[in-house]
Design a protein around this motif. Sequence first.
Motif, PDB file in Angstrom:
ATOM      1  N   TYR A  52     -14.509  30.737 -13.120  1.00 31.43           N
ATOM      2  CA  TYR A  52     -13.384  29.846 -13.409  1.00 31.43           C
ATOM      3  C   TYR A  52     -13.556  29.172 -14.766  1.00 31.43           C
ATOM      4  O   TYR A  52     -12.636  29.140 -15.583  1.00 31.43           O
ATOM      5  CB  TYR A  52     -13.287  28.803 -12.284  1.00 31.43           C
ATOM      6  N   ILE A  53     -14.726  28.652 -15.019  1.00 28.80           N
ATOM      7  CA  ILE A  53     -14.987  27.944 -16.279  1.00 28.80           C
ATOM      8  C   ILE A  53     -14.891  28.900 -17.470  1.00 28.80           C
ATOM      9  O   ILE A  53     -14.235  28.593 -18.474  1.00 28.80           O
ATOM     10  CB  ILE A  53     -16.365  27.248 -16.235  1.00 28.80           C
ATOM     11  N   ILE A  90      -7.556  22.387  -6.227  1.00 25.74           N
ATOM     12  CA  ILE A  90      -6.691  23.191  -5.370  1.00 25.74           C
ATOM     13  C   ILE A  90      -7.331  24.548  -5.104  1.00 25.74           C
ATOM     14  O   ILE A  90      -7.419  25.011  -3.960  1.00 25.74           O
ATOM     15  CB  ILE A  90      -5.290  23.366  -6.010  1.00 25.74           C
ATOM     16  N   GLN A  91      -7.817  25.194  -6.154  1.00 22.51           N
ATOM     17  CA  GLN A  91      -8.391  26.528  -6.000  1.00 22.51           C
ATOM     18  C   GLN A  91      -9.673  26.519  -5.174  1.00 22.51           C
ATOM     19  O   GLN A  91      -9.894  27.405  -4.354  1.00 22.51           O
ATOM     20  CB  GLN A  91      -8.643  27.164  -7.371  1.00 22.51           C
ATOM     21  N   ASN A  92     -10.523  25.519  -5.362  1.00 20.76           N
ATOM     22  CA  ASN A  92     -11.748  25.453  -4.569  1.00 20.76           C
ATOM     23  C   ASN A  92     -11.455  25.281  -3.087  1.00 20.76           C
ATOM     24  O   ASN A  92     -12.099  25.903  -2.245  1.00 20.76           O
ATOM     25  CB  ASN A  92     -12.666  24.334  -5.069  1.00 20.76           C
ATOM     26  N   TYR A  99     -11.812  32.183   2.183  1.00 22.19           N
ATOM     27  CA  TYR A  99     -13.048  32.973   2.228  1.00 22.19           C
ATOM     28  C   TYR A  99     -13.983  32.477   3.327  1.00 22.19           C
ATOM     29  O   TYR A  99     -14.364  33.226   4.213  1.00 22.19           O
ATOM     30  CB  TYR A  99     -13.752  32.943   0.868  1.00 22.19           C
ATOM     31  N   ASN A 100     -14.322  31.187   3.267  1.00 22.61           N
ATOM     32  CA  ASN A 100     -15.320  30.660   4.185  1.00 22.61           C
ATOM     33  C   ASN A 100     -14.808  30.477   5.617  1.00 22.61           C
ATOM     34  O   ASN A 100     -15.556  30.708   6.557  1.00 22.61           O
ATOM     35  CB  ASN A 100     -15.863  29.323   3.672  1.00 22.61           C
ATOM     36  N   GLN A 101     -13.576  30.039   5.761  1.00 21.03           N
ATOM     37  CA  GLN A 101     -13.066  29.745   7.097  1.00 21.03           C
ATOM     38  C   GLN A 101     -12.313  30.911   7.732  1.00 21.03           C
ATOM     39  O   GLN A 101     -12.446  31.158   8.921  1.00 21.03           O
ATOM     40  CB  GLN A 101     -12.161  28.501   7.062  1.00 21.03           C
ATOM     41  N   PHE A 110      -9.906  34.629  -4.234  1.00 18.96           N
ATOM     42  CA  PHE A 110      -9.845  34.200  -5.639  1.00 18.96           C
ATOM     43  C   PHE A 110      -8.421  34.327  -6.174  1.00 18.96           C
ATOM     44  O   PHE A 110      -7.915  33.435  -6.871  1.00 18.96           O
ATOM     45  CB  PHE A 110     -10.780  35.041  -6.514  1.00 18.96           C
ATOM     46  N   ILE A 111      -7.758  35.412  -5.870  1.00 19.66           N
ATOM     47  CA  ILE A 111      -6.404  35.656  -6.384  1.00 19.66           C
ATOM     48  C   ILE A 111      -5.389  34.712  -5.741  1.00 19.66           C
ATOM     49  O   ILE A 111      -4.544  34.133  -6.432  1.00 19.66           O
ATOM     50  CB  ILE A 111      -6.023  37.137  -6.208  1.00 19.66           C
ATOM     51  N   ILE A 112      -5.464  34.519  -4.436  1.00 20.31           N
ATOM     52  CA  ILE A 112      -4.560  33.582  -3.744  1.00 20.31           C
ATOM     53  C   ILE A 112      -4.715  32.183  -4.344  1.00 20.31           C
ATOM     54  O   ILE A 112      -3.731  31.487  -4.610  1.00 20.31           O
ATOM     55  CB  ILE A 112      -4.837  33.570  -2.231  1.00 20.31           C
ATOM     56  N   ALA A 113      -5.942  31.778  -4.570  1.00 25.96           N
ATOM     57  CA  ALA A 113      -6.212  30.453  -5.138  1.00 25.96           C
ATOM     58  C   ALA A 113      -5.592  30.308  -6.520  1.00 25.96           C
ATOM     59  O   ALA A 113      -4.999  29.273  -6.838  1.00 25.96           O
ATOM     60  CB  ALA A 113      -7.725  30.230  -5.210  1.00 25.96           C
ATOM     61  N   ALA A 114      -5.702  31.331  -7.329  1.00 23.93           N
ATOM     62  CA  ALA A 114      -5.160  31.266  -8.692  1.00 23.93           C
ATOM     63  C   ALA A 114      -3.648  31.132  -8.672  1.00 23.93           C
ATOM     64  O   ALA A 114      -3.077  30.320  -9.410  1.00 23.93           O
ATOM     65  CB  ALA A 114      -5.578  32.504  -9.468  1.00 23.93           C
TER      66      ALA A 114
END
Length: 133
Positions: A52-53, A90-92, A99-101, A110-114
């Motif tokens: 991300y960074i 928001i993305q995290n 992913y985790n849940q 990653f794509i959904i978050a973006a």
Amino acid sequence: MPMLFKNLRRHFFSREFLLFLAVGCLNTFNGSLLASALEHFLDTNFAFNIGYILANLIAYALNSRLIFHEPLALEKCLKFAVSYIPNYLIQNVIVFIFYNQLGFPSLAAFIIAAVLGVPVTFLAVKLFAFGRA
């Protein structure tokens, strides 16, 4: 209320927003690719943060040059980084949930978050980082 819709239309039905989306697609690709590569060596959530960074440093340069036609400057880069804090949060949260849940594949998370952080980020970058009303 009509003024609110007029302002939203002015921001989101613009050449700037379309270019922002194009750069955002490239940024999403960069961040997802970097995170996917890094997760072979690092924890998935940490890899996401590093990707991300790095992707956002590229995004700053592209936004400065292609969208807002500004020279690169440390102050604007810092404002750009601050503008991405809401998007980052928001993305995290979304990566954690998907992913985790929910057990989605990491790349899908990653794509959904973006995608879900785009409108908030555009307004923050346009209004705060580049001072455009």
